[in-house]
Design an enzyme around this catalytic site. Structure first.
Site, PDB file in Angstrom:
ATOM      1  N   ASN A  14       0.817  -1.228   0.000  1.00 28.87           N
ATOM      2  CA  ASN A  14       0.000   0.000   0.000  1.00 28.87           C
ATOM      3  C   ASN A  14       0.849   1.277   0.000  1.00 28.87           C
ATOM      4  O   ASN A  14       0.432   2.316   0.532  1.00 28.87           O
ATOM      5  CB  ASN A  14      -1.001  -0.001   1.169  1.00 28.87           C
ATOM      6  CG  ASN A  14      -2.116   1.043   1.089  1.00 28.87           C
ATOM      7  OD1 ASN A  14      -2.666   1.446   2.105  1.00 28.87           O
ATOM      8  ND2 ASN A  14      -2.474   1.497  -0.096  1.00 28.87           N
ATOM      9  N   CYS A  16       2.999   1.734  -3.054  1.00 30.74           N
ATOM     10  CA  CYS A  16       3.417   1.956  -4.443  1.00 30.74           C
ATOM     11  C   CYS A  16       2.219   1.887  -5.401  1.00 30.74           C
ATOM     12  O   CYS A  16       1.719   2.920  -5.848  1.00 30.74           O
ATOM     13  CB  CYS A  16       4.475   0.935  -4.871  1.00 30.74           C
ATOM     14  SG  CYS A  16       5.992   1.004  -3.875  1.00 30.74           S
ATOM     15  N   ARG A  17       1.750   0.688  -5.705  1.00 31.66           N
ATOM     16  CA  ARG A  17       0.731   0.547  -6.753  1.00 31.66           C
ATOM     17  C   ARG A  17      -0.676   0.964  -6.333  1.00 31.66           C
ATOM     18  O   ARG A  17      -1.348   1.706  -7.066  1.00 31.66           O
ATOM     19  CB  ARG A  17       0.694  -0.915  -7.250  1.00 31.66           C
ATOM     20  CG  ARG A  17       1.959  -1.314  -7.964  1.00 31.66           C
ATOM     21  CD  ARG A  17       2.046  -2.815  -8.110  1.00 31.66           C
ATOM     22  NE  ARG A  17       2.232  -3.482  -6.826  1.00 31.66           N
ATOM     23  CZ  ARG A  17       2.249  -4.797  -6.640  1.00 31.66           C
ATOM     24  NH1 ARG A  17       2.057  -5.594  -7.676  1.00 31.66           N
ATOM     25  NH2 ARG A  17       2.439  -5.314  -5.440  1.00 31.66           N
ATOM     26  N   SER A  18      -1.139   0.505  -5.166  1.00 30.64           N
ATOM     27  CA  SER A  18      -2.538   0.810  -4.825  1.00 30.64           C
ATOM     28  C   SER A  18      -2.790   2.292  -4.523  1.00 30.64           C
ATOM     29  O   SER A  18      -3.882   2.779  -4.852  1.00 30.64           O
ATOM     30  CB  SER A  18      -3.070  -0.110  -3.723  1.00 30.64           C
ATOM     31  OG  SER A  18      -2.313  -0.016  -2.554  1.00 30.64           O
ATOM     32  N   ASP A 128       5.034  -5.170  -9.509  1.00 33.17           N
ATOM     33  CA  ASP A 128       5.507  -4.504  -8.303  1.00 33.17           C
ATOM     34  C   ASP A 128       6.794  -3.725  -8.603  1.00 33.17           C
ATOM     35  O   ASP A 128       7.818  -4.325  -8.915  1.00 33.17           O
ATOM     36  CB  ASP A 128       5.780  -5.573  -7.237  1.00 33.17           C
ATOM     37  CG  ASP A 128       6.148  -4.976  -5.901  1.00 33.17           C
ATOM     38  OD1 ASP A 128       6.340  -3.739  -5.832  1.00 33.17           O
ATOM     39  OD2 ASP A 128       6.244  -5.730  -4.926  1.00 33.17           O
TER      40      ASP A 128
END
Ligand code: 4NP
Length: 161
Positions: A14, A16-18, A128
């Protein structure tokens, strides 16, 4: 007014990507004039970064694309599976974690791979970027999230999901 639709974006940490997916979806619904119809959040599978701001590369990617972001990492809870309508994972590992964490029996949330809504290349995972050098992976994540969020919102609006 009818109840808000609820979307939760998940990744491992929670940070980086989300958060990028969350910020992109907030922009997508704002641009479409439907922001008030949605509740949006993001969360982690793991607890390593709870309370933290996103990775500095995620923050600069969001800044670069004029996406405001003021949320902090939290871990997904069992209650999320009954609160949200849609829970999005970024890769196959996220999806298996979600499946294992979901409360037994029927829960409200549909568990969906965000990449399945990619208008260019459906089914792709969002890789990721945390252990990669530099910010290229974050930019790639942003670009994929834009296509996926557009694709998802269009499907919701057509009543397909
Ligand atoms: P994310 O990236 O899942 O996109 O937020 C990661 C962030 C942190 C870690 C792994 C992935 N970590 O192991 O700390």
């Amino acid at each position: 007014m009818s109840e808000k639709k609820r979307a939760l974006f998940i990744c491992l940490g929670n940070i980086c990507r989300s958060p990028i997916a969350e910020a992109v979806f907030l922009k997508t619904i704002a641009d479409d004039g439907v922001a008030e119809q949605w509740e949006v959040d993001s969360a982690a599978i793991g607890d390593w970064h709870v309370g933290n701001r996103p990775d500095h590369r995620a923050l600069s990617t969001m800044e670069k694309h004029s996406l405001p972001y003021d949320n902090r990492a939290r871990q997904i809870t069992k209650a999320d599976f009954d609160h949200y309508d849609y829970i999005f994972g970024m890769d196959k590992e996220n999806m298996s974690h979600l499946k294992r964490m979901a409360p037994s029996g029927v829960s409200k949330a549909k568990q969906l791979l965000l990449g399945d809504f990619d208008t260019d290349a459906p089914g792709k995972i969002i890789r990721d970027p945390y252990y990669e050098q530099g910010a290229n992976g974050f930019e790639q994540c942003y670009v994929q999230c834009v296509r996926c969020c557009n694709g998802f919102l269009a499907k919701v609006q057509r009543g397909e999901i």
